[in-house]
Design a protein around this motif. Structure first.
Motif, PDB file in Angstrom:
ATOM      1  N   ALA A  12       0.834  -1.210   0.000  1.00 37.26           N
ATOM      2  CA  ALA A  12       0.000   0.000   0.000  1.00 37.26           C
ATOM      3  C   ALA A  12       0.862   1.252   0.000  1.00 37.26           C
ATOM      4  CB  ALA A  12      -0.933  -0.012   1.212  1.00 37.26           C
ATOM      5  N   ASP A  13       1.998   1.218   0.655  1.00 34.23           N
ATOM      6  CA  ASP A  13       2.866   2.395   0.682  1.00 34.23           C
ATOM      7  C   ASP A  13       3.465   2.659  -0.695  1.00 34.23           C
ATOM      8  OD1 ASP A  13       4.193   4.406   2.565  1.00 34.23           O
ATOM      9  OD2 ASP A  13       5.936   3.530   1.580  1.00 34.23           O
ATOM     10  N   ARG A  14       3.754   1.605  -1.443  1.00 33.93           N
ATOM     11  CA  ARG A  14       4.248   1.820  -2.806  1.00 33.93           C
ATOM     12  C   ARG A  14       3.183   2.454  -3.695  1.00 33.93           C
ATOM     13  NH1 ARG A  14       7.342  -2.922  -1.492  1.00 33.93           N
ATOM     14  NH2 ARG A  14       5.615  -4.321  -1.967  1.00 33.93           N
ATOM     15  N   GLN A  15       1.919   2.106  -3.481  1.00 41.08           N
ATOM     16  CA  GLN A  15       0.853   2.757  -4.238  1.00 41.08           C
ATOM     17  C   GLN A  15       0.686   4.208  -3.790  1.00 41.08           C
ATOM     18  OE1 GLN A  15       0.149   0.490  -6.511  1.00 41.08           O
ATOM     19  NE2 GLN A  15       1.373  -0.838  -5.178  1.00 41.08           N
ATOM     20  N   ARG A  16       0.900   4.454  -2.509  1.00 43.76           N
ATOM     21  CA  ARG A  16       0.823   5.822  -2.000  1.00 43.76           C
ATOM     22  C   ARG A  16       1.860   6.709  -2.655  1.00 43.76           C
ATOM     23  NH1 ARG A  16       4.718   8.759   0.406  1.00 43.76           N
ATOM     24  NH2 ARG A  16       5.361   6.825   1.470  1.00 43.76           N
ATOM     25  N   ILE A  17       3.045   6.159  -2.915  1.00 40.75           N
ATOM     26  CA  ILE A  17       4.104   6.941  -3.554  1.00 40.75           C
ATOM     27  C   ILE A  17       3.678   7.351  -4.959  1.00 40.75           C
ATOM     28  CG2 ILE A  17       6.461   6.817  -4.434  1.00 40.75           C
ATOM     29  CD1 ILE A  17       7.150   5.043  -2.079  1.00 40.75           C
ATOM     30  N   HIS A  18       3.040   6.430  -5.703  1.00 40.69           N
ATOM     31  CA  HIS A  18       2.595   6.776  -7.051  1.00 40.69           C
ATOM     32  C   HIS A  18       1.532   7.873  -7.015  1.00 40.69           C
ATOM     33  CE1 HIS A  18       5.024   3.613  -8.492  1.00 40.69           C
ATOM     34  NE2 HIS A  18       4.230   2.610  -8.139  1.00 40.69           N
ATOM     35  N   LEU A  19       0.572   7.772  -6.092  1.00 41.61           N
ATOM     36  CA  LEU A  19      -0.467   8.795  -5.996  1.00 41.61           C
ATOM     37  C   LEU A  19       0.121  10.134  -5.569  1.00 41.61           C
ATOM     38  CD1 LEU A  19      -3.311   6.729  -4.275  1.00 41.61           C
ATOM     39  CD2 LEU A  19      -3.181   7.436  -6.663  1.00 41.61           C
ATOM     40  N   GLN A  20       1.045  10.109  -4.632  1.00 39.74           N
ATOM     41  CA  GLN A  20       1.642  11.354  -4.173  1.00 39.74           C
ATOM     42  C   GLN A  20       2.448  12.020  -5.275  1.00 39.74           C
ATOM     43  OE1 GLN A  20       3.691  11.030  -0.438  1.00 39.74           O
ATOM     44  NE2 GLN A  20       4.926  12.852  -0.807  1.00 39.74           N
ATOM     45  N   ASN A  21       3.187  11.238  -6.045  1.00 39.45           N
ATOM     46  CA  ASN A  21       3.961  11.833  -7.140  1.00 39.45           C
ATOM     47  C   ASN A  21       3.070  12.371  -8.245  1.00 39.45           C
ATOM     48  OD1 ASN A  21       6.347  11.208  -5.836  1.00 39.45           O
ATOM     49  ND2 ASN A  21       6.638   9.276  -6.922  1.00 39.45           N
ATOM     50  N   MET A  22       1.856  11.808  -8.359  1.00 38.45           N
ATOM     51  CA  MET A  22       0.943  12.306  -9.381  1.00 38.45           C
ATOM     52  C   MET A  22       0.353  13.653  -8.983  1.00 38.45           C
ATOM     53  SD  MET A  22      -2.416  10.442 -11.006  1.00 38.45           S
ATOM     54  CE  MET A  22      -3.262  10.416  -9.429  1.00 38.45           C
ATOM     55  N   PHE A  23      -0.071  13.785  -7.722  1.00 36.79           N
ATOM     56  CA  PHE A  23      -0.682  15.040  -7.276  1.00 36.79           C
ATOM     57  C   PHE A  23       0.359  16.063  -6.841  1.00 36.79           C
ATOM     58  CE2 PHE A  23      -4.207  12.055  -6.721  1.00 36.79           C
ATOM     59  CZ  PHE A  23      -5.234  12.759  -7.330  1.00 36.79           C
ATOM     60  N   PHE A  24       1.466  15.590  -6.259  1.00 41.13           N
ATOM     61  CA  PHE A  24       2.510  16.497  -5.794  1.00 41.13           C
ATOM     62  C   PHE A  24       3.853  16.022  -6.340  1.00 41.13           C
ATOM     63  CE2 PHE A  24      -0.783  16.080  -2.543  1.00 41.13           C
ATOM     64  CZ  PHE A  24      -1.233  17.378  -2.470  1.00 41.13           C
ATOM     65  N   PRO A  25       4.127  16.269  -7.611  1.00 41.81           N
ATOM     66  CA  PRO A  25       5.384  15.786  -8.218  1.00 41.81           C
ATOM     67  C   PRO A  25       6.596  16.465  -7.584  1.00 41.81           C
ATOM     68  CG  PRO A  25       4.257  17.297  -9.691  1.00 41.81           C
ATOM     69  CD  PRO A  25       3.309  17.039  -8.568  1.00 41.81           C
ATOM     70  N   LYS A  26       7.676  15.716  -7.512  1.00 42.90           N
ATOM     71  CA  LYS A  26       8.907  16.260  -6.968  1.00 42.90           C
ATOM     72  C   LYS A  26       9.549  17.198  -7.987  1.00 42.90           C
ATOM     73  CE  LYS A  26       9.767  12.088  -4.253  1.00 42.90           C
ATOM     74  NZ  LYS A  26      10.733  10.978  -3.974  1.00 42.90           N
ATOM     75  N   LEU A  27       9.992  18.353  -7.495  1.00 40.74           N
ATOM     76  CA  LEU A  27      10.549  19.360  -8.394  1.00 40.74           C
ATOM     77  C   LEU A  27      12.049  19.213  -8.576  1.00 40.74           C
ATOM     78  CD1 LEU A  27       8.590  22.537  -7.238  1.00 40.74           C
ATOM     79  CD2 LEU A  27       8.125  21.035  -9.176  1.00 40.74           C
ATOM     80  N   PHE A  28      12.760  18.756  -7.531  1.00 39.52           N
ATOM     81  CA  PHE A  28      14.214  18.646  -7.567  1.00 39.52           C
ATOM     82  C   PHE A  28      14.838  19.978  -7.976  1.00 39.52           C
ATOM     83  CE2 PHE A  28      12.609  14.350  -8.510  1.00 39.52           C
ATOM     84  CZ  PHE A  28      13.160  13.672  -7.438  1.00 39.52           C
ATOM     85  N   LYS A  29      14.370  21.030  -7.363  1.00 39.46           N
ATOM     86  CA  LYS A  29      14.896  22.372  -7.615  1.00 39.46           C
ATOM     87  C   LYS A  29      15.160  23.054  -6.281  1.00 39.46           C
ATOM     88  CE  LYS A  29      12.655  23.203 -12.081  1.00 39.46           C
ATOM     89  NZ  LYS A  29      11.748  24.089 -12.857  1.00 39.46           N
ATOM     90  N   THR A  30      16.177  23.874  -6.258  1.00 35.50           N
ATOM     91  CA  THR A  30      16.518  24.607  -5.051  1.00 35.50           C
ATOM     92  C   THR A  30      15.508  25.713  -4.806  1.00 35.50           C
ATOM     93  OG1 THR A  30      18.857  24.115  -5.371  1.00 35.50           O
ATOM     94  CG2 THR A  30      18.305  25.947  -3.907  1.00 35.50           C
ATOM     95  N   ALA A  31      14.984  25.779  -3.574  1.00 28.17           N
ATOM     96  CA  ALA A  31      13.973  26.769  -3.220  1.00 28.17           C
ATOM     97  C   ALA A  31      14.628  28.026  -2.651  1.00 28.17           C
ATOM     98  CB  ALA A  31      12.995  26.182  -2.211  1.00 28.17           C
ATOM     99  N   LYS A  32      13.846  29.067  -2.577  1.00 23.54           N
ATOM    100  CA  LYS A  32      14.272  30.339  -2.009  1.00 23.54           C
ATOM    101  C   LYS A  32      13.371  30.683  -0.834  1.00 23.54           C
ATOM    102  CE  LYS A  32      16.035  32.246  -6.365  1.00 23.54           C
ATOM    103  NZ  LYS A  32      15.941  33.370  -7.330  1.00 23.54           N
ATOM    104  N   PRO A  33      13.914  31.306   0.199  1.00 17.54           N
ATOM    105  CA  PRO A  33      13.064  31.703   1.331  1.00 17.54           C
ATOM    106  C   PRO A  33      11.993  32.692   0.886  1.00 17.54           C
ATOM    107  CG  PRO A  33      15.391  31.837   1.911  1.00 17.54           C
ATOM    108  CD  PRO A  33      15.327  31.621   0.430  1.00 17.54           C
ATOM    109  N   ALA A  34      10.829  32.546   1.487  1.00 16.68           N
ATOM    110  CA  ALA A  34       9.713  33.424   1.127  1.00 16.68           C
ATOM    111  C   ALA A  34       9.986  34.849   1.597  1.00 16.68           C
ATOM    112  CB  ALA A  34       8.424  32.897   1.736  1.00 16.68           C
ATOM    113  N   GLU A  35       9.650  35.799   0.744  1.00 19.47           N
ATOM    114  CA  GLU A  35       9.827  37.206   1.086  1.00 19.47           C
ATOM    115  C   GLU A  35       8.644  37.684   1.927  1.00 19.47           C
ATOM    116  OE1 GLU A  35      12.391  39.032   0.518  1.00 19.47           O
ATOM    117  OE2 GLU A  35      13.489  37.555  -0.694  1.00 19.47           O
TER     118      GLU A  35
END
Length: 625
Positions: free
Chosen positions: A191-214
């Motif tokens: 079930a956790d492996r299926q959760r990973i697929h659903l999570q990546n579909m709705f919240f895909p990983k960006l793999f980008k460096t973020a900036k602090p919010a102004e």
């Protein structure tokens, strides 16, 4: 289902709060496989691309991919997260080719070798349970504040995540409250492996460096800074965790021929009333990174397993605080911290429970290897705090056990905390996985007793025997045969990922103790030897009385088992043990049933260094020739 929608006046400077409240009667949550699924989109695209390619129309090159990437850069919302870091050679397609080229048809068309060695590659997982939730009732409450504007009169705030709204008032609220009444939850590695697929579909990983919010300027609309999830379990709830047991593969090699359906292993956690879970997820990044926390509080949990129907573990209260925070840079070192506190804990541990937990970890971490382009270095730290605990180690002869948690049938060596004011046992485990696909990994751990009052919180060693046992009737003090004021254990375990004759796993243990008092009866020495055999020796697998009698009768009749345990290859193990003890007092009783007259040994200091290695001691389960 009953649905309610409401609007209430907000207590902050926001306009108002909207609430959606849903009530469900006997809800069910299932993960159903898509019957129309044939292949992944990536494999289908590669296949069609190869089919449509002609000499006059060559396959796309890296230059075409660069032009496509330039087009994607014009639309930031379409920027892919994983595709930008995927190498030109697609290992995912290669793995799909291997999966598709493997025969998954009828078993009668598979030769005997594949039946014996390749049966575990069947597409159906025997530890798969599609029924995730089945309970009597549930409530779903979603709320959020309709944001207002940043006041003009207040000073400009500091930079950061929660201060970016430009106000001393709390940030706009946004969250979800869930409540389940009784029922059963089935959640395991599958079930956790299926959760990973659903999570990546709705919240895909960006793999980008973020900036602090102004920080927001006065007059701008306020913004949400975090999402809150609160889960409450009302009534008795059971969490079932199905497990694939790799250690028992050899027992089910012929199940295709005999038509046997392999049962999964399982862990069952029964939770008491008012157990809660709280999860906070940051919506904006601060200068320190992203903040994610999870707090779990369990009331009167009980754990049972497929090893035996008896009790494995219970406690009065169990809390777990997790810090899943991450840095701004996506591939920077990330440290997750787990703080576990247990009060009133009882553990009836068998050697087979350790094997089941090992299989659970192996099943949960199974899957394709992570690619270098998306690798995130991780460090895990687990902190333990045990208050008023009792560990029961079974020392029945020949490891014959009918009910592991029964005090009327078994003999135990007991390790307990004497329950003083503020005394407890704390431990720390650190797992460093910052290297990409390392040849070997190291796990460091430390355990020590903590006492705020002298002679309080000490460890106590005793024996608990059933009422029919001779020592239970005759020995006056059997539950408290020894105690130690302070214990510190530090060590590390270095293990290799592959099995080889040149690879030697290393276990280093440094034990430091002070103030040991032990009444060493002769039967206690025998019990220690039985403990070694049941947990580290030849009797690792417990058996019931009927099974032991059947084995003895078969041995007398000269009948061999139908399927014998296979030759298991493993790396050699090198154990280095160092003991440093101070102020020891050992009593050798003169009489059998009491220690009024004894021979006393007072030892100011004791140093002991030992080394065990199965390479020189002739272990047959090693990979060496």
């Amino acid at each position: 289902m009953v649905a309610n929608w409401g609007v209430i006046q907000s207590h902050s400077i926001d306009k108002y709060t909207q609430i959606f409240d849903l009530s469900f009667t006997h809800p069910k949550v299932q993960l159903i496989s898509n019957t129309d699924y044939k292949e992944t989109l990536l494999f289908r695209g590669a296949r069609e691309q190869a089919t449509n390619a002609t000499p006059s129309q060559p396959k796309p090159t890296s230059q075409a991919r660069t032009q496509r990437q330039r087009f994607r850069d014009l639309f930031p919302l379409l920027a892919a997260s994983v595709e930008s870091f995927t190498p030109l050679r697609t290992p995912i397609i290669a793995s799909s080719d291997r999966q598709r080229s493997q025969w998954v048809g009828l078993s009668r068309y598979i030769d005997e070798l594949e039946q014996l060695e390749g049966w575990k590659f069947e597409p159906e997982e025997y530890a798969k349970d599609t029924n995730i939730l089945d309970c009597q009732g549930a409530t779903f409450c979603l709320y959020w504040d309709v944001v207002g504007t940043v006041p003009v009169s207040e000073p400009r705030p500091r930079e950061g995540g929660k201060e970016r709204n430009g106000s001393s008032h709390p940030a706009p609220q946004f969250g979800l409250d869930l409540s389940f009444v009784g029922g059963t939850i089935h959640y395991g590695p599958w079930a956790d492996r299926q959760r990973i697929h659903l999570q990546n579909m709705f919240f895909p990983k960006l793999f980008k460096t973020a900036k602090p919010a102004e920080p927001l300027a006065p007059g701008e609309d306020r913004a949400y800074t975090e999402f809150k999830l609160f889960l409450e379990l009302s009534g008795s709830t059971v969490l079932s965790v199905p497990v694939r047991e790799e250690s028992k593969d050899w027992k089910y090699r012929r199940r295709l021929e005999e038509g046997e359906v392999r049962p999964p292993g399982w862990l069952e956690v029964k939770l008491g009333n008012e157990s809660t879970l709280t999860y906070n997820m940051a919506y904006v990044a601060s200068s320190s990174g992203w903040t994610h926390t999870l707090d779990l509080e369990l009331r009167k949990p009980e754990v049972r397993s497929s090893v035996s129907p008896g009790l494995l573990w219970n406690a009065e209260i169990q809390t777990l605080q997790c810090n899943f925070s991450g840095p701004l840079k996506w591939n920077e070192d990330t440290k997750w911290i787990f703080n576990n506190v247990s009060s009133g804990m009882q553990v009836f541990l068998l050697r087979e429970h350790v094997t089941l937990l090992t299989d659970l970890v192996a099943d949960w971490t199974s899957g394709p290897d992570q690619e270098y382009w998306t690798f995130v270095p991780m460090v895990y730290e687990l902190n333990l705090k045990l208050e008023d605990f009792q560990f029961y180690f079974n020392i029945n002869d020949q490891n014959i056990i009918n009910n592991p948690s029964s005090f009327e049938d078994n003999t135990f060596i007991v390790l307990r905390n004497m329950g003083g004011r503020g005394g407890h046992l704390k431990g720390c485990i650190k797992m460093d996985f910052r290297e990409f696909r390392p040849q070997n990994s190291v796990v460091e751990f430390a355990v020590e007793t903590v006492s705020t009052v002298k002679n309080e919180g000490m460890l106590e060693v005793g024996v608990r025997t059933p009422v029919w046992n001779t020592w239970n009737c005759s020995l006056k003090r059997q539950e408290s045969l020894g105690k130690v004021e302070q214990v510190k254990l530090k060590g590390s375990y270095e293990f290799f990922g592959a099995t080889s004759s040149d690879a030697i796993d290393k276990l280093t243990l440094d034990l430091d103790g002070e103030g040991l008092e032990l009444t060493l009866h002769g039967f206690l020495i025998r019990y220690f030897l039985t403990l070694k055999e049941n947990y580290f020796g030849e009797n690792l697998h417990f058996k019931t009385l009927e099974e032991w009698q059947a084995q003895e009768q078969a041995r007398v009749d000269g009948i061999t088992p139908h399927i014998a345990a296979p030759f298991v290859k493993s790396n050699n193990l090198d154990i280095a043990l160092g003991v440093r003890a101070r102020n020891l007092e050992v009593l050798l009783p003169k009489h059998i049933y009491e220690a009024k007259e004894h021979l006393r040994f007072n030892i100011p200091s004791l140093n002991l260094d030992m080394r065990f290695t199965n390479y020189y001691m002739g272990n047959t389960n090693s990979a060496s020739p």
